[in-house]
Design a protein around this motif. Structure first.
Motif, mmCIF file in Angstrom:
data_model
loop_
_atom_site.group_PDB
_atom_site.id
_atom_site.type_symbol
_atom_site.label_atom_id
_atom_site.label_comp_id
_atom_site.label_asym_id
_atom_site.label_seq_id
_atom_site.Cartn_x
_atom_site.Cartn_y
_atom_site.Cartn_z
ATOM 1 N N SER A 123 -5.126 10.376 -3.572
ATOM 2 C CA SER A 123 -5.370 10.240 -2.123
ATOM 3 C C SER A 123 -4.168 9.577 -1.473
ATOM 4 O O SER A 123 -3.356 8.923 -2.140
ATOM 5 C CB SER A 123 -6.625 9.404 -1.867
ATOM 6 O OG SER A 123 -6.449 8.101 -2.389
ATOM 7 N N LEU A 124 -4.059 9.782 -0.184
ATOM 8 C CA LEU A 124 -2.953 9.200 0.569
ATOM 9 C C LEU A 124 -3.453 8.025 1.407
ATOM 10 O O LEU A 124 -4.560 8.083 1.966
ATOM 11 C CB LEU A 124 -2.317 10.245 1.489
ATOM 12 C CG LEU A 124 -1.570 11.399 0.803
ATOM 13 C CD1 LEU A 124 -1.074 12.392 1.837
ATOM 14 C CD2 LEU A 124 -0.402 10.867 -0.019
ATOM 15 N N GLN A 125 -2.643 6.988 1.476
ATOM 16 C CA GLN A 125 -2.985 5.839 2.320
ATOM 17 C C GLN A 125 -1.791 5.466 3.188
ATOM 18 O O GLN A 125 -0.651 5.768 2.858
ATOM 19 C CB GLN A 125 -3.405 4.650 1.464
ATOM 20 C CG GLN A 125 -2.339 4.203 0.464
ATOM 21 C CD GLN A 125 -2.806 3.036 -0.397
ATOM 22 O OE1 GLN A 125 -3.748 2.342 -0.042
ATOM 23 N NE2 GLN A 125 -2.147 2.831 -1.523
ATOM 24 N N VAL A 126 -2.080 4.827 4.310
ATOM 25 C CA VAL A 126 -1.023 4.397 5.217
ATOM 26 C C VAL A 126 -0.600 2.975 4.826
ATOM 27 O O VAL A 126 -1.445 2.073 4.787
ATOM 28 C CB VAL A 126 -1.504 4.409 6.684
ATOM 29 C CG1 VAL A 126 -0.387 3.918 7.609
ATOM 30 C CG2 VAL A 126 -1.935 5.810 7.085
ATOM 31 N N GLY A 183 0.807 -1.228 0.000
ATOM 32 C CA GLY A 183 0.000 0.000 0.000
ATOM 33 C C GLY A 183 0.829 1.263 0.000
ATOM 34 O O GLY A 183 0.498 2.239 0.698
ATOM 35 N N TYR A 184 1.926 1.284 -0.813
ATOM 36 C CA TYR A 184 2.718 2.504 -0.926
ATOM 37 C C TYR A 184 1.931 3.554 -1.717
ATOM 38 O O TYR A 184 1.112 3.233 -2.579
ATOM 39 C CB TYR A 184 4.041 2.220 -1.650
ATOM 40 C CG TYR A 184 5.059 1.496 -0.794
ATOM 41 C CD1 TYR A 184 5.729 2.150 0.236
ATOM 42 C CD2 TYR A 184 5.376 0.151 -1.040
ATOM 43 C CE1 TYR A 184 6.675 1.490 1.009
ATOM 44 C CE2 TYR A 184 6.317 -0.510 -0.280
ATOM 45 C CZ TYR A 184 6.962 0.166 0.747
ATOM 46 O OH TYR A 184 7.896 -0.486 1.509
ATOM 47 N N ASN A 185 2.217 4.811 -1.436
ATOM 48 C CA ASN A 185 1.555 5.904 -2.150
ATOM 49 C C ASN A 185 2.215 6.191 -3.495
ATOM 50 O O ASN A 185 1.536 6.535 -4.459
ATOM 51 C CB ASN A 185 1.559 7.182 -1.295
ATOM 52 C CG ASN A 185 0.635 7.059 -0.091
ATOM 53 O OD1 ASN A 185 -0.573 6.967 -0.238
ATOM 54 N ND2 ASN A 185 1.222 7.040 1.101
#
Length: 443
Positions: free
Chosen positions: A146-149, A128-130
């Motif tokens: 969008s940004l994810q952790v 799940g890298y941005n």
């Protein structure tokens, strides 16, 4: 541990086949400080690490079995162009470092170069890298809305072995021993003429604590080891059968020893082979630090650090070979270097012999036993039967004649689990692991 033959065995590893190439011959065996890992090195420069399986109620007979954990190539063959010398890849020694974190570390050496290896486990991978896609390629930034952790996802266990340090150019002659200091920061390496002190974090220089003395060259260094508790003390053995204890507090340059342990030779036993068979092939401090164990060609001796004049105990390993020294000299077997080992409580000592025999001596009861590492004894739950070598006269049923001993089958390398009655025996290209189920607790 009683000198008991009740030792169910695991199947030899890595192979029970005949030796097809010299590269498979095991050249060193070493348990780590907990005994959960066992490392072997071979003549092909490989290190194989075995891990002890956790105990299972469903399979009580498989408790403590060691299976392959990781295999890696530690050293490659090299060539010294200045001296026109080939440097073989054979692993001479392996030493584990005390574990400081989740990773394990070990030192391995061939004739010239010492390497520090780090062994780590990985059972999770980030996802799940941005800015990267699943294949690791950078995304087009205009598509990132969008940004994810990133999260860690479980994966199959992977053991990674990475070289952390390479300690080179410290020895002109072949390295015969390495020993990690109790300060966990330094270690020493020894060749025929000199001993170097290294810091584990510094690779480009070492301190020569025992310089080579080229003027009075009557003996060479055969083995060396640090004291298990006092970081200033170390011992080294010589080809003349003597031990020298050195104290680095007295002098930074240990060209003069603090104590000399030497047994006067019996004139009646003097022969052409006396000096060869008195050469010490291995020296080991006891876990308590009070005693030293040495192995020469025919005997193992226990020395008290406080008594320099003679050993406190001497055990005959294969005295029946004394009459065979001439033929052993002709086939070069007289130069074989046998190792020795203490059990966890320093009450039993072990060393190898010929015909795939190994010997155990109980220091308390003075009993000794000869056991054999063979295919017959390698079946699970097999019982090791004591063997006996017959010199002459009447032979019992299972006795073996001294003339029928196989000198190509020799057990040079042995190791004892630090706390339990588990032993590792290297017999050519086979690793045998025996466990004493009867006397599983040390006493």
């Amino acid at each position: 541990m009683q000198a008991s033959p009740h030792c169910p065995a695991n199947v030899p590893q890595p192979s029970s086949e005949e030796v097809t190439s010299g590269a498979d011959i095991i050249s060193t065996v070493e348990f780590n400080h907990t005994g959960e890992l066992l490392a072997t090195g071979d003549k092909g420069g490989r290190v194989v690490i075995f891990q002890r399986e956790p105990e299972s109620k469903n399979e009580p007979y498989n408790q403590g079995e060691y299976n392959v954990y990781s295999t890696f190539q530690s050293h490659e063959p090299e060539f010294d162009y200045l001296k026109s010398l080939e440097i073989e890849e054979k692993i001479n020694k392996i030493k584990w470092l005390p574990q400081q974190n989740a990773a394990h570390s070990l030192l391995s050496t061939n004739d010239k170069t010492i390497k520090l290896w780090k062994i780590t486990e990985r059972d999770k991978r980030p996802e799940g890298y941005n800015l990267k896609d699943e294949e690791g390629k950078l995304k087009d930034l205009s598509t990132v809305t969008s940004l994810q952790v990133p999260v860690l996802k479980p994966m199959d266990l992977m053991v990674e072995v990475t070289p952390r340090r390479i300690f080179a150019n410290g020895h002109t002659y072949h390295v015969n021993s390495i020993s990690v200091n109790s300060d966990c920061e330094t270690y020493m390496s020894a060749d025929d003429l000199r001993i170097n002190l290294w810091h584990l974090a510094i690779t480009d220089r070492s301190f020569n604590i025992k310089p080579a003395n080229m003027e009075d060259l009557t003996e060479v260094i055969t083995a060396s080891e640090f004291h298990p508790h006092h970081c200033n003390l170390f011992v080294y053995s010589s080809s003349k059968g003597s031990l020298r204890l050195c104290d680095m507090r007295a002098s930074a340059l240990c060209d003069k020893h603090s104590k000399l342990y030497e047994e006067p030779e019996d004139p009646s036993n003097r022969s052409f082979f006396s000096e060869i068979i008195s050469s010490v092939s291995d020296v080991k401090f006891s876990h308590s630090g009070r005693y030293m164990l040495t192995r020469d060609y025919l005997t193992v001796k226990v020395w008290d650090l406080n008594m320099e004049t003679k050993p406190v105990e001497t055990y005959q390993v294969h005295d029946y070979l004394r009459s065979k020294l001439c033929s052993l000299y002709e086939n070069d077997c007289i130069f074989d270097k046998f190792e020795c080992a203490w059990n966890g409580s320093d009450s039993v000592i072990m060393t190898g012999a010929y015909n795939n025999f190994f010997r155990m001596f109980d220091r308390n009861t003075k009993r000794d036993v000869t056991l054999e590492a063979s295919r017959e004894s390698s079946k699970p739950r097999a019982i090791l039967k004591p063997r006996r070598v017959c010199v002459g006269g009447k032979r019992r049923k299972d006795d073996i004649s001294v003339d029928s001993l196989d000198f190509t089958k020799k057990i040079l390398h042995t190791a004892w689990h630090p706390t339990e009655n588990i032993i590792a025996i290297a017999a050519t290209n086979n690793l045998y692991i025996f466990q004493d189920k009867v006397n599983s607790e040390m006493h």
